[in-house]
Motif scaffolding. Structure first.
Motif, PDB file in Angstrom:
ATOM      1  N   TRP A  67       2.319   1.786  -3.315  1.00 25.26           N
ATOM      2  CA  TRP A  67       1.416   2.684  -4.254  1.00 25.26           C
ATOM      3  C   TRP A  67       1.506   4.016  -4.062  1.00 25.26           C
ATOM      4  N   GLY A  68       1.307   4.285  -2.581  1.00 25.83           N
ATOM      5  CA  GLY A  68       1.386   5.783  -2.307  1.00 25.83           C
ATOM      6  C   GLY A  68       2.505   6.705  -2.639  1.00 25.83           C
ATOM      7  N   MET A  69       3.652   6.006  -2.732  1.00 18.81           N
ATOM      8  CA  MET A  69       4.828   6.590  -3.164  1.00 18.81           C
ATOM      9  C   MET A  69       4.797   7.169  -4.642  1.00 18.81           C
ATOM     10  N   GLN A  70       4.248   6.222  -5.535  1.00 17.15           N
ATOM     11  CA  GLN A  70       4.044   6.786  -6.701  1.00 17.15           C
ATOM     12  C   GLN A  70       2.735   7.567  -7.230  1.00 17.15           C
ATOM     13  N   ALA A  71       1.740   7.500  -6.210  1.00 16.32           N
ATOM     14  CA  ALA A  71       0.459   8.396  -6.646  1.00 16.32           C
ATOM     15  C   ALA A  71       0.436   9.718  -6.127  1.00 16.32           C
ATOM     16  N   PHE A  72       1.259  10.088  -5.319  1.00 13.62           N
ATOM     17  CA  PHE A  72       1.037  11.459  -4.625  1.00 13.62           C
ATOM     18  C   PHE A  72       2.404  12.207  -4.872  1.00 13.62           C
ATOM     19  N   ASP A  73       2.132  13.451  -5.246  1.00 16.11           N
ATOM     20  CA  ASP A  73       3.576  14.338  -5.457  1.00 16.11           C
ATOM     21  C   ASP A  73       3.972  14.918  -4.112  1.00 16.11           C
ATOM     22  N   THR A  74       3.048  15.095  -3.336  1.00 13.47           N
ATOM     23  CA  THR A  74       3.214  15.654  -1.775  1.00 13.47           C
ATOM     24  C   THR A  74       3.262  14.723  -0.676  1.00 13.47           C
ATOM     25  N   PHE A  75       2.938  13.531  -0.922  1.00 13.39           N
ATOM     26  CA  PHE A  75       2.872  12.622   0.110  1.00 13.39           C
ATOM     27  C   PHE A  75       4.031  11.528  -0.192  1.00 13.39           C
ATOM     28  N   LYS A  76       5.284  11.759   0.207  1.00 12.32           N
ATOM     29  CA  LYS A  76       6.368  11.065   0.042  1.00 12.32           C
ATOM     30  C   LYS A  76       6.689   9.939   0.947  1.00 12.32           C
ATOM     31  N   VAL A  77       7.185   8.845   0.375  1.00 10.05           N
ATOM     32  CA  VAL A  77       7.589   7.722   1.572  1.00 10.05           C
ATOM     33  C   VAL A  77       8.998   7.152   1.531  1.00 10.05           C
ATOM     34  N   VAL A  78       9.729   7.323   2.597  1.00 12.00           N
ATOM     35  CA  VAL A  78      11.105   6.817   2.541  1.00 12.00           C
ATOM     36  C   VAL A  78      10.907   5.317   3.120  1.00 12.00           C
ATOM     37  N   PRO A  79      11.205   4.503   2.127  1.00  7.49           N
ATOM     38  CA  PRO A  79      11.043   3.010   2.446  1.00  7.49           C
ATOM     39  C   PRO A  79      11.802   2.449   3.675  1.00  7.49           C
ATOM     40  N   ASP A 118      19.261   0.703  -3.432  1.00 15.37           N
ATOM     41  CA  ASP A 118      19.865  -0.428  -2.935  1.00 15.37           C
ATOM     42  C   ASP A 118      18.774  -1.258  -1.694  1.00 15.37           C
ATOM     43  N   LEU A 119      17.533  -1.223  -2.309  1.00 12.15           N
ATOM     44  CA  LEU A 119      16.412  -2.135  -1.581  1.00 12.15           C
ATOM     45  C   LEU A 119      15.670  -2.958  -2.472  1.00 12.15           C
ATOM     46  N   PRO A 120      16.592  -4.217  -2.938  1.00 13.35           N
ATOM     47  CA  PRO A 120      15.853  -5.225  -3.600  1.00 13.35           C
ATOM     48  C   PRO A 120      14.484  -5.714  -3.050  1.00 13.35           C
ATOM     49  N   LEU A 121      14.530  -5.817  -1.822  1.00 13.43           N
ATOM     50  CA  LEU A 121      13.119  -6.218  -1.104  1.00 13.43           C
ATOM     51  C   LEU A 121      11.918  -5.291  -1.437  1.00 13.43           C
ATOM     52  N   TRP A 122      12.167  -4.038  -1.345  1.00 17.13           N
ATOM     53  CA  TRP A 122      11.067  -3.043  -1.672  1.00 17.13           C
ATOM     54  C   TRP A 122      10.950  -3.167  -2.980  1.00 17.13           C
ATOM     55  N   ASN A 123      11.985  -3.201  -4.007  1.00 21.46           N
ATOM     56  CA  ASN A 123      11.758  -3.329  -5.401  1.00 21.46           C
ATOM     57  C   ASN A 123      10.708  -4.286  -5.972  1.00 21.46           C
ATOM     58  N   ALA A 124      10.866  -5.392  -5.182  1.00 20.11           N
ATOM     59  CA  ALA A 124      10.450  -6.845  -5.644  1.00 20.11           C
ATOM     60  C   ALA A 124       8.992  -6.800  -5.371  1.00 20.11           C
ATOM     61  N   ILE A 125       8.455  -5.754  -4.396  1.00 17.58           N
ATOM     62  CA  ILE A 125       7.049  -5.758  -4.118  1.00 17.58           C
ATOM     63  C   ILE A 125       6.118  -5.489  -5.038  1.00 17.58           C
ATOM     64  N   ALA A 126       5.328  -6.212  -5.493  1.00 19.36           N
ATOM     65  CA  ALA A 126       4.408  -5.922  -6.461  1.00 19.36           C
ATOM     66  C   ALA A 126       3.352  -5.060  -6.021  1.00 19.36           C
ATOM     67  N   ALA A 127       3.230  -3.823  -6.349  1.00 19.41           N
ATOM     68  CA  ALA A 127       2.488  -2.653  -6.024  1.00 19.41           C
ATOM     69  C   ALA A 127       1.428  -2.288  -7.130  1.00 19.41           C
ATOM     70  N   PRO A 128       0.160  -2.179  -6.753  1.00 17.44           N
ATOM     71  CA  PRO A 128      -0.545  -1.485  -7.850  1.00 17.44           C
ATOM     72  C   PRO A 128       0.178  -0.062  -8.506  1.00 17.44           C
ATOM     73  N   THR A 129      -0.208   0.314  -9.375  1.00 15.38           N
ATOM     74  CA  THR A 129       0.258   1.885  -9.699  1.00 15.38           C
ATOM     75  C   THR A 129      -0.957   2.667 -10.037  1.00 15.38           C
ATOM     76  N   GLY A 130      -1.037   3.919 -10.551  1.00 15.33           N
ATOM     77  CA  GLY A 130      -2.024   4.400 -11.027  1.00 15.33           C
ATOM     78  C   GLY A 130      -2.499   5.574  -9.666  1.00 15.33           C
ATOM     79  N   PHE A 175       0.731  -0.945   0.065  1.00 10.06           N
ATOM     80  CA  PHE A 175      -0.166  -0.025   0.017  1.00 10.06           C
ATOM     81  C   PHE A 175       0.899   1.331  -0.084  1.00 10.06           C
ATOM     82  N   MET A 176       1.999   1.331   0.685  1.00 12.55           N
ATOM     83  CA  MET A 176       3.102   2.324   1.016  1.00 12.55           C
ATOM     84  C   MET A 176       3.551   2.491  -0.573  1.00 12.55           C
TER      85      MET A 176
END
Lengths: 128, 819
Positions: free
Chosen positions: B168-180, B670-682, B165-166
């Motif tokens: 997804w949020g990282m790519q969905a918002f401009d002013t809501f940023k996620v530090v993984p 440098d976060l392969p585990l984060w990058n491997a999460i299949a998250a929805p986009t849009g 979910f987070m």
């Protein structure tokens, strides 16, 4: 409705305390006094915080839970800290009227309440 | 979309301001406000002036009025505090536990906008938000070169639904940023990266201010940013551009004089400040540091002191901006343009420099001579109970037999020196045990304690093969079983971390070792720490003593200490051992670091290493040796304690702007585990049937018609002092509760319930938990024969006793029959 005594909502802020109250369908909390932040959070979620006046207390009302309650004086001209009338109808049909203080404290809180809380208020602002 | 931009010119305060590049900008001038005769502003505490700037700039006649400006501009050091200040902050920081429901609300708001035929993209936070994922990682592996990898692997396994979910949020918002996850602790990341100096919008510059959903948000006060910890719902209001309200505070000035003596650390200083200010009763007040001693403190030392404001009880522990702050911003990779604007703005506002004695009117002044500070620890149960290093042994041994009411452990003195041998591991069996950890929930009082119950995962089951288990060891009262270099407070301070590394280097050279059954961890506040420890050649000696990097996150300090060896835990419980943890954290409430560790001591990172080597807390490190060196001779703490010159020679590794820029340029690289999460986009979230994340119904109802309420029923009749914990309990819950039944109906096994805190992105769970505290007393229920009343979240519905949630659903069901 939720009835309570003094210092309702003390302790650290919990994000779901006011949200959960709203989702249970609670329309108003009636207490002797409130913790500052929780009172503001209730308004923010569209739940009315009401306060007993003077020497009135919950104990003095002798409620046992089978009563029916009406709140009157709530309309589009709502003003911060105005009076609201609580009418209690007991099982035996007897009625009692109590005047309560509306703990919506500021004009912006009136707007929040009228919109159903901060979230719908902001949505309305954003989508115009 | 953006919030309305300040454009008024109240009291002629909107003034031009020139940046060093020659660029023209504007600001809301405090000197101009004073010139307009509104108040004696230049004698106000600096922290009050920064809040005043926000009140002035955001004055719109509705949320913030001219009366608010006049009121605060005329702040008096001593007055009855009745007025609330509407504070519109510049940004919001969140940790992952509290951040998820806010993201869920934003996602639901987008759905609502789309349903109204609008572009969902118009929904963005009105104030920039940064969510840093740091509360979820636990210590399952330690003293192992692969510890970081193993712990992160388990972290991702346990938190996939929330992380998806987070992401997804990282790519969905401009002013809501996620530090993984895996980057660092929110307050350190804030200090090193998120804080950019001053903010600007449409040519108007203004100070960085914030609220955050973690009590140690105050760490940012170290760089002159006004901000503190708030609850999730206040942060949400702030995120939506609404003011955060707080009662006009007293401001206590702390006059620091002199300088720290050789060998005394920032941790010793903050533990002393905590002890001192606790006694001064600064709860609900701002604390502001001034004087020549303050000016001489390094920036990380200021941040360490600011960090522990919740422990001394203050709303903030504030340090004004000066040359030290500007240099820190430069050293940590902020751009020249940002640093110039920062310096120019504070100078233009007359807010630059640490105030000298007499220049500001504080509510009261407390003096502290830095030369009086001695090496210290704090504990065993509260952060304000400071213990001088030389008194540590005596204090532990005395408290061992003191009554509980006197902070003691109430044990027979004769048992003090008894030793216990753990059982042999069961070679054949494959054990599955619930993972122990910290975060006991009862009796929480301070917000910091409440967080340790609520904002913290509860453990699941762990199976291990006997091969991983330790051979029998002998343990006793006062033995160190957890030694953790952890927490935002100290792992962000190169002064003490490099000192820990140097101490480790000297200890290793002497041949000292740490016993392998002690759970030793290094959980840096950010990856920068690992970088400078490595470059200084100190990561290896720390690893040789067991302090390998175990995680980037809060870990042990919030109770995510993970399990001890099963046989160790068995021995502790069976014999009621007063076992100890020593950590460089900010709190130590009993059973919260780990359920079975009763004595917890806060100490500087080098002292954490030293006590791990000694293996016990009841030792006088001033006079007794840590152990014997490889030459057979005793080694004392003073033999391996690094001096300030030695620390100074490696400090250069921690102030390389290029390192900060590189590590923060791409947060997912440098976060392969984060990058491997299949998250929805849009732009809109594709809600699934997760029991962690669900679309909240806050936008489902049509705008209510404001009017009288008729025929309502009482859901509960409660007494005095009903707390938010009664209304919305934290921690774990039972299978028979409405929340427990809901999860079981959704195929969640009891062992996987996790906590209310972890499931707060799912309103179905949270509403079922509302008023479900096991200790809540509903006066509607009849008294029992002995006069007591049934406790727990029950009520009566038409005379029938049921859970408050169940009754609420019956009351609000459209099919219910009127009484």
């Amino acid at each position: 409705m939720i009835f309570a005594g003094e210092e309702y909502g003390t302790g650290s802020s919990r994000d779901w305390a006011a949200k959960g109250t709203q989702l249970l369908g609670v329309k108003a909390v009636i207490a002797k006094s409130y913790e500052r932040i929780h009172r503001s959070n209730l308004v923010g979620m569209g739940v009315l915080p009401l306060q007993f006046k003077g020497s009135d207390t919950l104990a003095g009302l002798n409620l046992n839970g089978d009563e029916s309650f009406d709140l009157t004086g709530i309309n589009d001209n709502l003003k911060p800290q105005q009076d609201v009338q609580l009418s209690i109808t007991r099982k035996d049909g007897s009625r009692q009227a109590v005047t309560l203080l509306l703990r919506i404290d500021t004009p912006i809180e009136v707007d929040y309440y009228k919109s159903g809380g901060i979230l719908p208020y902001v949505l309305k602002e954003l989508v115009g | 979309m953006s919030s309305s931009t300040a454009s008024h010119n109240l009291f002629n305060t909107r003034q031009p301001f020139t940046l060093s590049s020659g660029k023209q900008a504007a600001l809301y001038s405090l000197p101009a406000l004073e010139a307009a005769g509104i108040g004696n502003i230049s004698r106000l505490p600096v922290s009050i002036r920064i809040v005043l700037e926000s009140v002035l700039r955001n004055c719109d006649g509705k949320k913030v009025t001219e009366a608010h400006v006049r009121e605060l501009a005329n702040w008096k050091p001593n007055a009855a505090r009745t007025e609330e200040i509407p504070f519109v902050v510049a940004r919001i920081v969140l940790q992952d536990f509290t951040g998820v429901p806010l993201l869920a609300d934003l996602a639901a708001m987008r759905d609502a906008a789309a349903k109204m035929g609008k572009d969902p993209k118009v929904i963005e936070p009105l104030v920039p938000v940064n969510l840093v994922v740091d509360h979820s990682v636990q210590i399952d592996s330690y003293n192992n070169p692969d510890a970081l990898k193993i712990n992160m692997g388990l972290e991702f396994e346990r938190n996939t639904e929330r992380y998806r979910f987070m992401k997804w949020g990282m790519q969905a918002f401009d002013t809501f940023k996620v530090v993984p996850p895996g980057i660092g602790i929110v307050h350190q990341v804030n200090l090193e990266y998120l804080a950019r100096g001053v903010q600007h919008k449409d040519g108007v510059y203004y100070p960085d201010t914030l609220v955050g959903t973690d009590s140690h948000t105050t760490m940012i006060n170290g760089i002159g940013v006004v901000g503190w910890g708030v609850g999730g719902i206040e942060a949400e209001a702030g995120m939506l551009g609404q003011p955060v309200y707080f009662l006009t505070p007293d401001v206590v000035g702390v006059h620091l004089k002199g300088k720290l003596r050789e060998g005394v650390t920032a941790t010793d200083l903050v533990l002393t400040v905590t002890e001192l200010l606790r006694k001064q009763k600064v709860v609900g007040k701002f604390v502001e540091f001034f004087g020549e001693g303050t000016a001489a403190l390094t920036l990380p030392d200021r941040a360490t002191i600011a960090n522990m404001a919740p422990e001394y009880g203050a709303t903030m522990g504030f340090f004004p901006v000066d040359d030290v702050t500007v240099q820190f911003m430069r050293n940590t990779g902020r751009t020249a343009e940002e640093v110039d604007a920062f310096e120019a703005y504070f100078k233009a506002q007359g807010l630059f420099g640490i105030p000298q004695a007499g220049s500001i009117d504080y509510s009261s002044v407390v003096e502290l001579d830095l030369a009086s500070i001695e090496p210290s620890l704090a504990g065993p149960k509260r952060p304000q109970d400071r213990i001088a290093l030389a008194k540590m042994k005596e204090t532990f041994n005395t408290l061992f037999s003191k009554p509980i009411a006197e902070n003691g452990f109430n044990k027979p003195a004769a048992e003090l020196n008894q030793r216990y041998v753990t059982a042999m591991p069961d070679r054949d069996s494959r054990m599955c045990v619930p993972i122990s950890g910290g975060g006991r929930q009862d009796g929480a009082q301070s917000s910091s304690e409440m967080e340790m119950a609520g904002d913290h995962p509860t453990a699941t089951l762990r199976c291990e093969t006997s091969g991983e288990m330790l051979p029998p060891v002998e343990i006793g009262h006062g033995d160190v079983l957890i030694a953790a270099i952890t927490s935002c407070t100290n792992t962000s301070n190169p002064g003490v971390l490099l000192a820990a590394g140097l101490l480790a280097q000297k200890a290793v050279a002497k041949g000292l070792r740490v016993k392998p059954h002690i759970k030793t961890t290094l959980a840096p506040g950010s990856r920068v720490v690992t970088e400078y420890l490595t470059n200084a050649g100190l990561i290896e000696p720390l690893a040789q003593l067991g302090f390998t990097v175990a995680a980037y996150g809060c870990t042990t300090c919030i109770g995510n200490s993970g399990p001890l060896d099963a046989k160790l835990e068995e021995t502790i419980v069976k014999n009621d051992l007063i076992a100890a943890a020593v950590l460089s954290g900010n709190r130590n409430f009993e059973a919260r670091i780990h359920a079975n560790i009763k004595a917890n001591f806060l100490a500087s990172p080098p002292l954490v290493v030293a006590y791990a080597i000694a293996g016990r807390m009841n030792i006088n490190l001033d006079s007794e040796p840590l152990g014997n060196g490889k030459d057979g001779k005793p080694v004392y703490l003073k033999d391996i304690w690094p001096n300030s010159a030695e620390v100074q020679t490696v400090m250069k590794f921690a102030s390389d702007p290029a390192v900060y820029q590189r590590l923060y340029s791409d947060l997912t690289k440098d976060l392969p585990l984060w990058n491997a999460i299949a998250a929805p986009t849009g732009n809109q979230y594709q809600w699934d049937d997760s029991t962690y994340i669900a679309r909240p119904p806050f936008f489902d109802a049509a705008t209510p018609k404001v009017g009288d309420i008729k025929g309502a029923k009482a859901l509960a009749l409660l007494g005095d002092s009903v707390t938010t914990d009664h209304i919305s309990p934290a921690g774990s819950f039972k299978p028979a509760t409405p929340a427990g039944k809901y999860l079981q109906d959704h195929k969640v096994a009891v062992k996987d319930f996790n906590s209310y805190g972890a499931r707060r992105g799912n309103h179905e769970v949270m509403m079922r938990g509302t008023f479900a505290n096991v200790r809540i007393k509903n006066l509607m229920l009849p008294t029992k024969e002995d006069g007591s009343r049934i406790e727990g979240g029950y009520t009566l519905y038409k005379g029938e006793q049921m859970a408050i949630y169940d009754a609420a659903m019956k009351h609000t069901s459209p099919t219910r029959h009127p009484p």
